[in-house]
Design an enzyme around this catalytic site. Structure first.
Site, PDB file in Angstrom:
ATOM      1  N   PHE A  21       0.797  -1.173  -0.005  1.00 45.20           N
ATOM      2  CA  PHE A  21       0.266   0.015   0.139  1.00 45.20           C
ATOM      3  C   PHE A  21       0.877   1.202   0.108  1.00 45.20           C
ATOM      4  O   PHE A  21       0.539   2.431  -0.616  1.00 45.20           O
ATOM      5  CB  PHE A  21      -1.086   0.212   1.240  1.00 45.20           C
ATOM      6  CG  PHE A  21      -2.005  -0.852   1.118  1.00 45.20           C
ATOM      7  CD1 PHE A  21      -2.913  -0.804   0.303  1.00 45.20           C
ATOM      8  CD2 PHE A  21      -2.079  -2.201   2.034  1.00 45.20           C
ATOM      9  CE1 PHE A  21      -4.153  -1.761  -0.008  1.00 45.20           C
ATOM     10  CE2 PHE A  21      -2.990  -2.956   1.908  1.00 45.20           C
ATOM     11  CZ  PHE A  21      -3.884  -3.011   1.016  1.00 45.20           C
ATOM     12  N   VAL A  86      15.786  -8.169  -2.673  1.00 46.07           N
ATOM     13  CA  VAL A  86      16.738  -6.907  -1.881  1.00 46.07           C
ATOM     14  C   VAL A  86      17.696  -7.729  -1.008  1.00 46.07           C
ATOM     15  O   VAL A  86      17.004  -8.389  -0.002  1.00 46.07           O
ATOM     16  CB  VAL A  86      15.965  -5.837  -1.348  1.00 46.07           C
ATOM     17  CG1 VAL A  86      17.137  -4.826  -0.643  1.00 46.07           C
ATOM     18  CG2 VAL A  86      15.189  -5.107  -2.494  1.00 46.07           C
ATOM     19  N   GLU A 177     -11.652 -12.825  12.152  1.00 45.67           N
ATOM     20  CA  GLU A 177     -12.182 -13.132  10.904  1.00 45.67           C
ATOM     21  C   GLU A 177     -11.756 -14.336  10.441  1.00 45.67           C
ATOM     22  O   GLU A 177     -12.782 -15.069   9.756  1.00 45.67           O
ATOM     23  CB  GLU A 177     -11.482 -11.882   9.724  1.00 45.67           C
ATOM     24  CG  GLU A 177     -12.128 -10.445   9.965  1.00 45.67           C
ATOM     25  CD  GLU A 177     -11.231  -9.497   9.203  1.00 45.67           C
ATOM     26  OE1 GLU A 177     -11.617  -8.369   9.230  1.00 45.67           O
ATOM     27  OE2 GLU A 177     -10.376 -10.161   8.697  1.00 45.67           O
TER      28      GLU A 177
END
Length: 444
Positions: A21, A86, A177
């Site tokens: 994000f 990386v 959830e």
């Protein structure tokens, strides 16, 4: 050392590590800036992590919550994407070490996100499973459905019970959830696909070390989550720590034991730092210390945003901002604006987090929503949760696919993706090995 094929445009080069994000919002905001943007990620897609649990419980297909990074930036001429791992950074040389070669940067932004935090418990890390990647979610789905299939071959009731006992550790949004989604599998799928198995052969535990579920939300939401989870048949254990797990038996801090072959760990996350920084700026939870401008402590041209960044200048969050998408998105936009200001010789703006609210779903028609001072629970909060997540997905196709799946499931009580893609993963140990070495997997 080989050099990756990245053109030298003569413009200041901003290297962003991570396509989450924070990374994608930062890159988008720089589309008209006089810079060259190089985006690196080990995957070639952006993953919408809030819906991972639906992939792992056969509610959605993996590609419905992932969107190709090249598709996001196809028209952004100043951006170059490279899929790369990386390896480390050499700050004194402004050089990033990657699997595709060394990359020079003028500005480096670390947005590597977070991973499952097992808090140093090696046994749980070996035998349990986290849920932070697409591979993990697909493997959980494979594993859960395979448990159902293999149980039909067993005659011993205790072995059946152990195989169909699922323990979710962590009472935050992910744990709540996940427990709700598995309970709906038991309620709607087990009697339909496996009528030979009685419903009482399957237990679902939700274990939380603290005194309430959803500890980062209000008492109202915690109470709603507890009530909703218990109505779904989830056995909620509060004020209960997890001590050991050997793949067969879970030992709790109070001495109680649960026979289970399925432990899902949702009790915490940690940052994913890059090698090359002094230990003084790295915290035990893997996060990097930054100032109010998201600059890494001790560096002028290295910044960190999102889950990896630990900023403690806000008295509302003395231990750092929560590791949620909104923090990463807002920091990405701020850093983009500050980079442009620096190039223009203007003063930078400090980060001020605007809390847009919190959401968590418990199950069908059950959710909690906190927006400002407004606190909601039940069906209306559930619709808000769906609307917010649907709007946050990238890509029109993904939005339509997820919406269609939700509508289909709502009216049919069905989950159409309950298939086992890959053979194997007969036990949690093999599952952990496949996740730790994803290059050996063949996930579709």
């Amino acid at each position: 050392m080989m050099q990756p094929n990245i053109p030298d445009t003569g413009l200041p080069r901003v290297v962003i590590v991570g396509g989450g994000f924070g990374g994608i919002n930062l890159a988008k905001q720089l589309r008209k800036a006089p810079v060259q943007v190089v985006l690196l990620d080990r995957n070639n897609y952006h993953l919408f992590q809030p819906l991972l649990y639906q992939v792992s419980t056969a509610g959605l297909e993996p590609d419905s919550i992932a969107f190709p990074l090249r598709g996001i930036f196809g028209r952004q001429k100043n951006l170059h994407f490279r899929m790369a791992e990386v390896k480390g950074v050499r700050p004194a040389e402004n050089t990033l070490e990657t699997g595709i070669g060394e990359i020079h940067y003028d500005y480096l932004v670390i947005a590597t996100g977070s991973n499952t935090n097992f808090f140093g418990n090696k046994l749980i890390e070996q035998h349990g499973i986290g849920m932070k990647s697409l591979i993990e979610a697909v493997q959980i789905r494979n594993y859960v459905i395979k448990q159902f299939e293999e149980t039909l071959l067993l005659a011993d009731k205790e072995e059946i019970k152990s195989k169909l006992t699922f323990v979710i550790v962590g009472g935050g949004p992910t744990g709540v959830e996940m427990a709700g989604a598995i309970s709906e599998l038991r309620k709607y799928i087990l009697p339909k696909d496996y009528p030979e198995l009685p419903l009482d052969c399957m237990d679902i535990y939700l274990v939380e070390m603290g005194p309430r579920l959803l500890p980062t939300m209000s008492e109202f939401s915690s109470a709603k989550a507890l009530e909703g989870s218990q109505r779904l048949g989830v056995k909620v254990l509060l004020n209960t720590a997890v001590k050991e797990y050997d793949g067969q038996t879970l030992l709790l801090g109070n001495g109680e034991k649960i026979a289970t072959k399925s432990l899902i760990w949702a009790a915490g996350v940690k940052g994913i730092p890059i090698k090359g920084f002094d230990k003084e700026i790295l915290l035990p939870n893997g996060r990097i210390m930054v100032n109010e401008y998201c600059q890494v402590k001790g560096f002028d041209n290295i910044l960190a945003i999102g889950d990896i960044a630990q900023m403690t200048n806000d008295p509302r969050f003395p231990r750092g901002y929560p590791m949620v998408a909104q923090v990463a998105i807002q920091q990405g936009k701020l850093v983009a604006g500050n980079l442009v200001k620096r190039l223009q010789g203007r003063s930078m703006q400090p980060f001020k987090y605007k809390d847009l609210g919190s959401l968590a779903t418990i199950g069908r028609n059950k959710a909690v929503a906190e927006i400002g001072k407004t606190k909601l629970g039940g069906r209306f909060a559930w619709f808000i949760w769906m609307a917010v997540h649907l709007m946050s997905l990238l890509g029109f196709r993904n939005k339509m696919v997820v919406l269609t799946n939700w509508i289909y499931r709502y009216f049919t009580f069905d989950r159409g993706t309950r298939i086992i893609i890959k053979r194997g993963a007969a036990n949690i140990v093999k599952l952990r090995q496949s996740i730790l070495h994803p290059e050996q997997e063949e996930v579709s």
